[in-house]
Scaffold this motif. Structure first.
Motif, PDB file in Angstrom:
ATOM      1  N   ALA A   1      -6.626  -2.295   5.440  1.00 14.68           N
ATOM      2  CA  ALA A   1      -6.218  -3.567   4.839  1.00 14.68           C
ATOM      3  C   ALA A   1      -6.422  -3.555   3.323  1.00 14.68           C
ATOM      4  N   THR A   2      -5.495  -4.170   2.609  1.00 16.51           N
ATOM      5  CA  THR A   2      -5.564  -4.202   1.138  1.00 16.51           C
ATOM      6  C   THR A   2      -6.080  -5.533   0.595  1.00 16.51           C
ATOM      7  N   LEU A   3      -6.102  -6.575   1.407  1.00 16.97           N
ATOM      8  CA  LEU A   3      -6.799  -7.820   1.065  1.00 16.97           C
ATOM      9  C   LEU A   3      -6.419  -8.388  -0.301  1.00 16.97           C
ATOM     10  N   GLY A   4      -5.153  -8.277  -0.664  1.00 15.88           N
ATOM     11  CA  GLY A   4      -4.680  -8.884  -1.904  1.00 15.88           C
ATOM     12  C   GLY A   4      -4.926  -8.085  -3.158  1.00 15.88           C
ATOM     13  N   ILE A   5      -5.280  -6.815  -3.019  1.00 18.63           N
ATOM     14  CA  ILE A   5      -5.652  -6.001  -4.169  1.00 18.63           C
ATOM     15  C   ILE A   5      -4.453  -5.261  -4.786  1.00 18.63           C
ATOM     16  N   ASN A   6      -3.326  -5.276  -4.108  1.00 18.28           N
ATOM     17  CA  ASN A   6      -2.190  -4.437  -4.513  1.00 18.28           C
ATOM     18  C   ASN A   6      -1.726  -4.668  -5.949  1.00 18.28           C
ATOM     19  N   ARG A   7      -1.618  -5.939  -6.339  1.00 12.40           N
ATOM     20  CA  ARG A   7      -1.110  -6.211  -7.690  1.00 12.40           C
ATOM     21  C   ARG A   7      -2.016  -5.600  -8.750  1.00 12.40           C
ATOM     22  N   LEU A   8      -3.321  -5.676  -8.551  1.00  9.09           N
ATOM     23  CA  LEU A   8      -4.242  -5.103  -9.531  1.00  9.09           C
ATOM     24  C   LEU A   8      -4.090  -3.593  -9.607  1.00  9.09           C
ATOM     25  N   TYR A   9      -3.822  -2.964  -8.477  1.00 11.66           N
ATOM     26  CA  TYR A   9      -3.604  -1.520  -8.484  1.00 11.66           C
ATOM     27  C   TYR A   9      -2.339  -1.155  -9.262  1.00 11.66           C
ATOM     28  N   PHE A  10      -1.274  -1.893  -9.009  1.00  9.77           N
ATOM     29  CA  PHE A  10      -0.020  -1.637  -9.733  1.00  9.77           C
ATOM     30  C   PHE A  10      -0.167  -1.910 -11.225  1.00  9.77           C
ATOM     31  N   GLN A  11      -0.713  -3.074 -11.550  1.00  9.19           N
ATOM     32  CA  GLN A  11      -0.820  -3.463 -12.951  1.00  9.19           C
ATOM     33  C   GLN A  11      -1.796  -2.560 -13.706  1.00  9.19           C
ATOM     34  N   GLY A  12      -2.909  -2.213 -13.052  1.00 10.86           N
ATOM     35  CA  GLY A  12      -3.854  -1.295 -13.677  1.00 10.86           C
ATOM     36  C   GLY A  12      -3.226   0.057 -13.944  1.00 10.86           C
TER      37      GLY A  12
ATOM     38  N   ARG B   1       0.832  -1.203   0.000  1.00  8.33           N
ATOM     39  CA  ARG B   1       0.000   0.000   0.000  1.00  8.33           C
ATOM     40  C   ARG B   1       0.866   1.252   0.000  1.00  8.33           C
ATOM     41  N   GLU B   2       1.910   1.236   0.792  1.00 10.96           N
ATOM     42  CA  GLU B   2       2.805   2.391   0.859  1.00 10.96           C
ATOM     43  C   GLU B   2       3.510   2.620  -0.473  1.00 10.96           C
ATOM     44  N   ALA B   3       3.898   1.541  -1.129  1.00  9.13           N
ATOM     45  CA  ALA B   3       4.572   1.676  -2.426  1.00  9.13           C
ATOM     46  C   ALA B   3       3.614   2.201  -3.497  1.00  9.13           C
ATOM     47  N   ILE B   4       2.365   1.769  -3.446  1.00  6.12           N
ATOM     48  CA  ILE B   4       1.364   2.289  -4.391  1.00  6.12           C
ATOM     49  C   ILE B   4       1.224   3.793  -4.212  1.00  6.12           C
TER      50      ILE B   4
END
Length: 432
Positions: free
Chosen positions: A281-292, A75-78
């Motif tokens: 909590a990010t609940l596994g959503i981080n990759r989609l945020y980065f990739q999107g 989350r912090e990296a996003i």
């Protein structure tokens, strides 16, 4: 167009050959506009790539947190990546923000206090924000800013769509805490404000009133141009992740970006004073945020090409459009004045029928929460309400304008326009 493609469209979708030939010729005439879109896309892709490299994005950032969500390095990296791209001091990028309206509301409630005044200098804001501010018929006691003694003034745009800066400067008072700028058109018949025009306005305001907070509703505007509002003097901006910056992959969420102190106030409003940005909590959503986000510049360029093609097609058919096909653009929205309710409903139904999801559904106008008029929305999207996916919507009121936006691929957008024209021909609304 390949012979196989043409044959498939005629056989499977019953599209007249004359419609396809008409659209093919129009597309050929748009090379200059498409080249410019591609150039901006290339720059913005480079900007996003460089940001992710500088932040040091790694697969360790893709794993989510649960519960309180403390120490979520992804989350912090996003948020660091958003700040790097937007040239801001800090950002708040969260799945807990449910929409662009929610993101804007968080900013306004976080920053403003009783006795403060909002000055909207782009006329009345988007419909769903009216209840937040308390400028329509919403009852007192529902939690609007009006309930908290935050006052509101607005200055309409000039007839040419420019900000009435002289009136702005005369209207600003000792109570004016925040100047609000809506970059996109919303449900208005105007062009979006370009970054250069926003900069001129901010420069004039800040020269005389350096302490006034300038806030930009950046919905639909990200990656349209090579710069964003914070780079040209805005203090804070907000938007939705199911629009441009989510790249069609973010399943929900919104962002706020700008001055560190203002983002902190917004974070306190989203969570609670004292909690700020520390949890969530990010609940596994981080990759989609980065990739999107990585895909976003390209996806936005695809949506822009759909809008330009749609503008040119309907201009050639004699309809008023805004913006025109060769106008400078600063959002993904294409307005088409269709003149009566039947035309609007036919067009929106055709866009729905061309969708990959719920193509069998026939949308009808209805009284949606937060809107002042019945609204029809065609949105056969993978993500509910995703405006970066191809959609069309319209308030059912004069002068009966349909708003076309989005498109994950230009090819899908083209097919949808072919189908829309066929439906309009079948109803004898147009002739081709």
């Amino acid at each position: 167009m390949l012979y196989q493609t043409k044959e498939y469209l005629m056989k499977k979708y019953n599209i007249k050959e004359s419609i396809l030939d008409f659209c093919i010729e129009i597309e050929k005439s748009l090379k200059k506009q498409f080249f410019k879109i591609d150039e901006i896309n290339e720059f913005n892709q480079l900007k996003v790539l460089n940001a992710m490299q500088e932040i040091g994005v790694s697969d360790r950032h893709f794993f989510g947190s649960t519960g309180y969500g403390y120490d979520d390095i992804g989350r912090e990296a996003i948020e660091d990546t958003y700040s790097y791209i937007f040239k801001s001091e800090d950002s708040l990028v969260r799945s807990q923000i449910i929409s662009g309206t929610h993101a804007l509301s968080i900013c306004l409630f976080g920053i403003l206090r009783p006795g403060d005044e909002i000055l909207s200098i782009t006329g009345k804001p988007y419909d769903t924000l009216e209840n937040v501010i308390g400028i329509n018929e919403i009852e007192d006691g529902q939690g609007s800013l009006r309930d908290y003694q935050v006052t509101y003034k607005q200055i309409d745009l000039l007839e040419d769509g420019e900000v009435d800066i002289n009136k702005v400067m005369k209207t600003i008072s000792k109570n004016t805490k925040l100047v609000f700028i809506q970059r996109s058109t919303g449900y208005a018949w105007r062009k979006a404000l370009t970054i250069s025009k926003i900069k001129k306005v901010i420069d004039v305001i800040k020269e005389k009133f350096p302490n006034i907070i300038v806030m930009v509703d950046n919905c639909y505007g990200e990656f349209i141009e090579t710069m964003e509002p914070i780079e040209i003097g805005a203090d804070i901006m907000a938007g939705s992740l199911i629009k441009n910056p989510g790249g069609g992959l973010a399943p929900t969420g919104g962002y706020i970006s700008g001055r560190k102190d203002l983002v902190a106030l917004a974070a306190n409003r989203l969570s609670a004073p004292g909690l700020g940005k520390e949890g969530g909590a990010t609940l596994g959503i981080n990759r989609l945020y980065f990739q999107g986000l990585f895909l976003a510049p390209h996806i936005v360029s695809q949506a822009l090409k759909v809008a330009v093609l749609g503008a040119k097609i309907f201009e050639e058919l004699g309809y008023e459009v805004c913006p025109k096909f060769n106008d400078e653009r600063s959002d993904i929205i294409q307005g088409i004045k269709l003149n009566n309710p039947e035309n609007v409903i036919t067009f929106c139904n055709a866009i729905q029928q061309s969708a990959p999801v719920d193509s069998f559904v026939s949308p009808e106008p209805w009284k949606m929460p937060g809107y002042n008029d019945p609204v029809i929305m065609a949105a056969g999207a993978f993500i509910q309400g995703s405006s970066i996916e191809l959609s069309a919507d319209a308030p059912i009121k004069e002068p009966y304008i349909a708003y076309l936006q989005g498109g994950l691929t230009f090819e899908h957008g083209k097919i949808a326009l072919y189908i829309a024209l066929q439906k309009l021909v079948e109803k004898k609304i147009i002739q081709l």
